[in-house]
Design an enzyme around this catalytic site. Structure first.
Site, PDB file in Angstrom:
ATOM      1  N   TRP A 121       0.754  -1.288   0.044  1.00  0.00           N
ATOM      2  CA  TRP A 121       0.035  -0.301  -0.166  1.00  0.00           C
ATOM      3  C   TRP A 121       0.993   1.359   0.417  1.00  0.00           C
ATOM      4  O   TRP A 121       1.687   1.377   0.606  1.00  0.00           O
ATOM      5  CB  TRP A 121      -1.008  -0.117   1.273  1.00  0.00           C
ATOM      6  CG  TRP A 121      -1.684   1.183   1.324  1.00  0.00           C
ATOM      7  CD1 TRP A 121      -3.007   1.411   0.550  1.00  0.00           C
ATOM      8  CD2 TRP A 121      -1.574   2.638   2.212  1.00  0.00           C
ATOM      9  NE1 TRP A 121      -3.184   2.708   0.947  1.00  0.00           N
ATOM     10  CE2 TRP A 121      -2.576   3.254   1.704  1.00  0.00           C
ATOM     11  CE3 TRP A 121      -0.443   2.699   3.088  1.00  0.00           C
ATOM     12  CZ2 TRP A 121      -2.624   4.475   2.467  1.00  0.00           C
ATOM     13  CZ3 TRP A 121      -0.707   3.894   3.597  1.00  0.00           C
ATOM     14  CH2 TRP A 121      -1.696   4.906   3.395  1.00  0.00           C
ATOM     15  N   ASP A 171     -17.190  10.094  -1.398  1.00  0.00           N
ATOM     16  CA  ASP A 171     -16.591   8.677  -1.372  1.00  0.00           C
ATOM     17  C   ASP A 171     -17.034   7.971   0.151  1.00  0.00           C
ATOM     18  O   ASP A 171     -18.373   8.354   0.261  1.00  0.00           O
ATOM     19  CB  ASP A 171     -14.984   9.183  -0.633  1.00  0.00           C
ATOM     20  CG  ASP A 171     -14.127   8.144  -1.174  1.00  0.00           C
ATOM     21  OD1 ASP A 171     -13.992   6.804  -0.839  1.00  0.00           O
ATOM     22  OD2 ASP A 171     -13.424   8.411  -2.362  1.00  0.00           O
ATOM     23  N   ASP A 172     -16.449   7.235   0.687  1.00  0.00           N
ATOM     24  CA  ASP A 172     -16.832   6.155   1.739  1.00  0.00           C
ATOM     25  C   ASP A 172     -17.616   6.821   2.708  1.00  0.00           C
ATOM     26  O   ASP A 172     -17.287   8.035   2.993  1.00  0.00           O
ATOM     27  CB  ASP A 172     -15.576   5.503   2.086  1.00  0.00           C
ATOM     28  CG  ASP A 172     -15.834   4.303   2.949  1.00  0.00           C
ATOM     29  OD1 ASP A 172     -17.048   4.013   3.365  1.00  0.00           O
ATOM     30  OD2 ASP A 172     -14.728   3.820   3.246  1.00  0.00           O
ATOM     31  N   ARG A 221      -8.287  -4.504   6.785  1.00  0.00           N
ATOM     32  CA  ARG A 221      -8.846  -3.184   7.055  1.00  0.00           C
ATOM     33  C   ARG A 221     -10.303  -3.578   7.585  1.00  0.00           C
ATOM     34  O   ARG A 221     -11.220  -3.137   7.086  1.00  0.00           O
ATOM     35  CB  ARG A 221      -9.010  -2.741   5.619  1.00  0.00           C
ATOM     36  CG  ARG A 221      -9.180  -1.207   6.046  1.00  0.00           C
ATOM     37  CD  ARG A 221      -9.681  -0.171   4.739  1.00  0.00           C
ATOM     38  NE  ARG A 221      -9.897   0.977   5.098  1.00  0.00           N
ATOM     39  CZ  ARG A 221     -10.472   1.874   4.111  1.00  0.00           C
ATOM     40  NH1 ARG A 221     -11.304   1.538   3.379  1.00  0.00           N
ATOM     41  NH2 ARG A 221     -10.673   3.184   4.301  1.00  0.00           N
ATOM     42  N   LYS A 233     -16.889   5.018  -8.425  1.00  0.00           N
ATOM     43  CA  LYS A 233     -15.436   4.730  -7.836  1.00  0.00           C
ATOM     44  C   LYS A 233     -15.641   3.237  -7.276  1.00  0.00           C
ATOM     45  O   LYS A 233     -16.286   3.085  -6.136  1.00  0.00           O
ATOM     46  CB  LYS A 233     -14.777   5.603  -6.963  1.00  0.00           C
ATOM     47  CG  LYS A 233     -13.370   5.132  -6.391  1.00  0.00           C
ATOM     48  CD  LYS A 233     -13.171   6.458  -5.152  1.00  0.00           C
ATOM     49  CE  LYS A 233     -11.857   5.976  -4.759  1.00  0.00           C
ATOM     50  NZ  LYS A 233     -11.450   7.244  -3.795  1.00  0.00           N
ATOM     51  N   ASP A 236     -14.180   0.316  -5.306  1.00  0.00           N
ATOM     52  CA  ASP A 236     -13.045   0.248  -4.392  1.00  0.00           C
ATOM     53  C   ASP A 236     -12.994  -1.452  -4.114  1.00  0.00           C
ATOM     54  O   ASP A 236     -14.097  -2.143  -4.307  1.00  0.00           O
ATOM     55  CB  ASP A 236     -13.245   0.937  -3.020  1.00  0.00           C
ATOM     56  CG  ASP A 236     -11.763   1.557  -2.416  1.00  0.00           C
ATOM     57  OD1 ASP A 236     -10.761   0.764  -2.874  1.00  0.00           O
ATOM     58  OD2 ASP A 236     -11.835   2.226  -1.664  1.00  0.00           O
ATOM     59  N   CYS A 237     -11.767  -1.844  -3.617  1.00  0.00           N
ATOM     60  CA  CYS A 237     -11.591  -3.232  -3.228  1.00  0.00           C
ATOM     61  C   CYS A 237     -10.559  -3.449  -2.422  1.00  0.00           C
ATOM     62  O   CYS A 237      -9.365  -3.230  -3.010  1.00  0.00           O
ATOM     63  CB  CYS A 237     -11.451  -4.081  -4.473  1.00  0.00           C
ATOM     64  SG  CYS A 237     -10.888  -5.830  -4.299  1.00  0.00           S
ATOM     65  N   ASN A 238     -10.561  -3.362  -1.156  1.00  0.00           N
ATOM     66  CA  ASN A 238      -9.558  -3.175  -0.274  1.00  0.00           C
ATOM     67  C   ASN A 238      -9.024  -4.460   0.448  1.00  0.00           C
ATOM     68  O   ASN A 238      -7.685  -4.340   0.705  1.00  0.00           O
ATOM     69  CB  ASN A 238      -9.730  -2.310   1.054  1.00  0.00           C
ATOM     70  CG  ASN A 238      -9.751  -0.619   0.366  1.00  0.00           C
ATOM     71  OD1 ASN A 238      -8.845  -0.140   0.230  1.00  0.00           O
ATOM     72  ND2 ASN A 238     -10.890  -0.191   0.370  1.00  0.00           N
ATOM     73  N   CYS A 240     -10.797   0.905  -8.382  1.00  0.00           N
ATOM     74  CA  CYS A 240      -9.863   1.395  -7.156  1.00  0.00           C
ATOM     75  C   CYS A 240      -9.498   0.156  -6.473  1.00  0.00           C
ATOM     76  O   CYS A 240     -10.226  -0.836  -6.212  1.00  0.00           O
ATOM     77  CB  CYS A 240     -10.685   2.428  -6.530  1.00  0.00           C
ATOM     78  SG  CYS A 240      -9.707   2.975  -4.860  1.00  0.00           S
ATOM     79  N   ASP A 283      -2.757   5.097  -3.389  1.00  0.00           N
ATOM     80  CA  ASP A 283      -3.414   6.188  -2.287  1.00  0.00           C
ATOM     81  C   ASP A 283      -2.333   7.194  -1.888  1.00  0.00           C
ATOM     82  O   ASP A 283      -2.695   8.161  -1.749  1.00  0.00           O
ATOM     83  CB  ASP A 283      -3.847   5.594  -0.852  1.00  0.00           C
ATOM     84  CG  ASP A 283      -5.354   5.140  -1.121  1.00  0.00           C
ATOM     85  OD1 ASP A 283      -5.995   5.247  -2.033  1.00  0.00           O
ATOM     86  OD2 ASP A 283      -5.700   4.564  -0.101  1.00  0.00           O
TER      87      ASP A 283
HETATM   88  C1  DGJ Z   1      -9.224   3.187  -0.438  1.00  0.00           C
HETATM   89  C2  DGJ Z   1      -9.333   4.189  -1.580  1.00  0.00           C
HETATM   90  O1  DGJ Z   1      -8.079   4.061  -2.265  1.00  0.00           O
HETATM   91  C3  DGJ Z   1      -9.464   5.731  -1.099  1.00  0.00           C
HETATM   92  O2  DGJ Z   1      -9.240   6.394  -2.139  1.00  0.00           O
HETATM   93  C4  DGJ Z   1     -10.757   5.889  -0.551  1.00  0.00           C
HETATM   94  O3  DGJ Z   1     -11.699   5.621  -1.602  1.00  0.00           O
HETATM   95  C5  DGJ Z   1     -10.714   4.897   0.665  1.00  0.00           C
HETATM   96  N1  DGJ Z   1     -10.621   3.540   0.344  1.00  0.00           N
HETATM   97  C6  DGJ Z   1     -12.153   4.955   1.332  1.00  0.00           C
HETATM   98  O4  DGJ Z   1     -12.278   3.757   2.262  1.00  0.00           O
END
Ligand code: DGJ
Length: 732
Positions: free
Chosen positions: A195, A362-363, A442, A476, A478-480, A524, A546
């Site tokens: 990251w 966003d989130d 996360r 957007k 996302d996928c963390n 993202c 990020d």
């Molecule tokens: C990770 C993304 O890369 C950020 O830009 C943001 O959207 C956060 N997640 C939100 O939880």
């Protein structure tokens, strides 16, 4: 000329094909697949093994390809399989296989022999070579596909595997591609990361044995290692010189690329889905289609290779590759989870004030029982949070429109927080081991996309948003999280999970695109954790990192630019880094510009600069998005990094220059040689995107020929007091 050559190739193929299907098969046959400058040549031996006899520069005379193998006097290939086009295992092969199986009767041997081949012209400049292979003993078949994009020198390769045995066959390895290169030495450029430090390059000379590039993360699979790589032949390629292959697998999950330097000193490259924990049970009659591996080959260095990839991507892969993109204001770093309707309405006004096209929420906008006020809860519960947004998203979309801007929204539909109603209602939808403690990335877990009910749910997240808010203009996605404790309550066969997850994801994305074909979506993943060319067929852009510190971004965007065109790179101006707003904005302009700052906190000059920068960007974005990209001086090798974009007509150019070394007296002491211009034309050079109250020593009176600019160069006068300089070139 091109047509003539294709015709000739077809005639030769037809000839050899007829010979083969005629009386006796004794001669070897040569199957060349050519693009503008490159050829992949396959050869069928008299034993009917299919081999790669050549991969490299295209020859003028097609008939001479068959003479290539005789020019090599290398050591014995004991098996005749070192250069197999798809190496089987368990028979006479001694090297890393492309495919290995257990047959329905428990036998583990496989041999694959030539049956037939054909070349189809699909559309202008695209041809598809299919080669059918069959095991002489078992009813087991593999078809190899090679799709050649003539003008871009790009080849896509994949395979189809099927059988007619009495019961399932287990596939232990099932590669997409099996290439073979000959050179005096091989230099691998690969990438690692984590990251906020994605795309860190490493380059090394390959030694004997196997170098494996892979991921076992399941989702967000590229976090530690992306699938992209380069192999230079003989010596490390530079921007302009050297033979180099840029390759990658088009798969948004676990991948594996083996680079094996064999006993003959040739390089075998085998790439496909990672077979880690993924034995695949193939039923009789089922066709297993591997994902596509793609590569481009250049004999003029990495620069040309990357431009070929960019052209190819914009023509055939990236969604809306030739279209427009929306500049935006994002609220993630401006508010994090702390916002309400009133605050967002003020941000919509700021969006208008800034002059960008869209506001991106966003989130943090959803979940009620466990409100999404931090990253520990609420993920999965996709209804608006009533205390933050009592009037719902709809009000904001309308308000955006009243302000003359568009509205976009963040989602992370594949994931769930254990603290959520979704988790409480559907614990069986979550990937986790039934008998083990949960382990979080996360604070979240991954939903089981192998399950069609979960696919419906994920599709529904997107579909409901658009149904309720038809004017929604951007997503957007996302996928963390990565997959820990891989286990599906839905699947009988657990070793299918990693594969079925990605298939499920694509099924959802197919449905999204069938219903909403054009809406822009950002891929993202907390950074470059997921970008690849399979995913980019559904997305208009990706989020490289990020980490938006502009100094770091110069490096990250630089390495990404070898593989992905600038139009796909979402770059935001944020408060990361110590550089002034001009530096941060200049760097973000080298792709698709966005902002994620508190507009209210900007002083008058900074605000005026940003407003003007958006207008300036609107004037140059066409060249950045649709033009040719030239990396002139590399930030890892120079104190000044220079990146040039030239439009296809060679009438306009934009040259970005940054000081990347803060030591005493560093700067552009030498002129920077430009590229891609018309040597006969004159270009007027002026500095743009100046900060209010500053002036430039490059005021627009300077006119030089393209010849001069490419042979002698131009000095952007980058130094401590001018750390970031954008120059515009206009042909006269
Ligand atoms: C990770 C993304 O890369 C950020 O830009 C943001 O959207 C956060 N997640 C939100 O939880």
């Amino acid at each position: 000329m091109q047509k003539k050559r294709v015709r000739l190739t077809l005639l030769i193929n037809l000839f050899v094909y007829c010979c083969f299907s005629g009386i006796a098969y004794s001669q070897t046959q040569t199957i060349p697949l050519e693009t503008k400058h490159h050829a992949l040549v396959l050869q069928v031996s008299d034993q009917q093994d299919v081999r790669i006899s050549y991969l490299g520069r295209r020859l003028n005379r097609v008939a001479e390809y068959k003479s290539i193998p005789d020019t090599y006097k290398q050591s014995t290939d004991y098996t005749g399989l070192l250069n197999s086009a798809y190496t089987p295992s368990g028979s006479r092969n001694l090297m890393e296989p492309a495919i290995s199986v257990t047959h329905a009767d428990g036998n583990q041997s496989l041999d694959l022999r030539y049956v037939s081949h054909e070349i189809q012209q699909l559309e202008d400049g695209i041809s598809l070579l299919k080669i059918a292979l069959k095991d002489p003993v078992y009813p087991f078949e593999v078809t190899l596909f090679y799709k050649a994009y003539f003008k871009d020198d790009v080849v896509e390769q994949w395979s189809e595997i099927k059988h007619d045995e009495r019961g399932a066959v287990t596939l232990h390895k099932f590669a997409s591609a099996n290439l073979h290169l000959k050179a005096s030495a091989y230099w691998l450029r690969q990438y690692y990361g984590d990251w906020a430090r994605e795309m860190q390059p490493e380059e090394e000379k390959l030694t004997h044995g196997i170098k494996v590039l892979d991921s076992k993360l399941g989702t967000r699979a590229n976090l530690f290692q992306p699938p992209v790589f380069m192999v230079s032949l003989d010596r490390p390629a530079t921007e302009h010189e050297g033979e180099v292959l840029l390759g990658s697998l088009q798969w948004s999950g676990n991948f594996r690329t083996d680079l094996e330097l064999d006993p003959q000193n040739n390089l075998r490259i085998i790439s496909g889905i990672n077979n880690y924990a993924s034995d695949y049970s193939l039923e009789k009659g089922e066709v297993f289609t591997t994902p596509v591996f793609m590569y481009t080959f250049s004999a003029q260095g990495k620069g040309l290779a990357s431009r070929n990839l960019h052209n190819w991507a914009r023509d055939y892969k990236l969604l809306d590759g030739h279209g427009q993109r929306l500049t935006l204001l994002n609220n993630w770093e401006a508010t994090y989870f702390d916002f309400n309707e009133e605050k967002l309405k003020a941000l919509l006004k700021d969006t208008k004030k800034l002059g960008v096209d869209l506001f991106l929420l966003d989130d943090g906008w959803f979940a009620n029982k466990y409100p999404r006020n931090g990253d520990t809860a609420g993920l999965g519960d996709w209804e608006e949070n009533r205390s933050k947004l009592p009037n719902g998203i709809g009000t904001l979309v309308k308000e955006a429109s009243a302000n003359g801007v568009k509205f976009g929204i963040w989602i992370e539909p594949e994931m769930v927080n254990p603290k959520s109603e979704l988790y409480e209602t559907h614990p069986d939808w979550v990937i986790k081991q039934p008998k083990r403690d949960e382990y979080y990335f996360r604070n979240q877990l991954v939903l089981d996309l192998s399950n069609p009910d979960v696919q419906d749910f994920v599709f529904g997240v997107v579909d409901d948003l658009f149904t309720e808010n038809p004017d929604l203009a951007y997503i957007k996605w996302d996928c963390n999280a990565v997959i820990y404790n891989a286990y599906s309550a839905h699947l009988d066969n657990q070793s299918h999970l990693y594969i079925e997850y990605v298939r499920g994801l694509y099924k959802v994305l197919e449905r999204v695109r069938a219903k909403y074909p054009t809406v822009p979506m950002m891929l993202c993943s907390g950074g470059g954790g997921r970008v690849d060319y399979a995913a980019l067929q559904y997305f208009t852009e990706y989020w490289p990192s990020d980490n938006t510190d502009p100094m770091e971004r110069i490096f990250i965007q630089w390495e990404n630019s070898y593989f992905y065109p600038a139009i796909a790179s979402a770059n935001h101006v944020t408060d990361w880094g110590k550089q002034p707003i001009k530096f941060r904005t200049d760097v973000a302009m080298m792709g698709k510009l966005g902002f994620d700052i508190v507009i209210d906190h900007l002083n008058d000059n900074d605000l005026a600069f940003c407003q003007q920068a958006v207008k300036t960007y609107n004037g140059i974005k066409g060249t950045i998005w649709h033009g040719d990209q030239y990396r002139l001086t590399h930030p890892r090798e120079n104190s000044v990094a220079s990146m040039l974009f030239v439009d296809k007509a060679k009438e306009k150019g934009v040259l970005f220059n940054y000081l990347v070394n803060n030591r005493y007296d560093e700067g552009s002491h030498l002129p920077i040689k430009l590229d891609g211009l018309d040597p006969e034309r004159n270009y007027r050079i002026s500095e743009i995107n100046l900060y209010p109250g500053t002036s430039s020593p490059i005021a627009g009176e300077q006119v030089y020929s393209g010849d001069f600019l490419m042979k002698i160069g131009f000095n952007p006068q980058v130094r401590k007091a001018r750390e970031s300089v954008i120059l515009q070139l206009e042909a006269e």
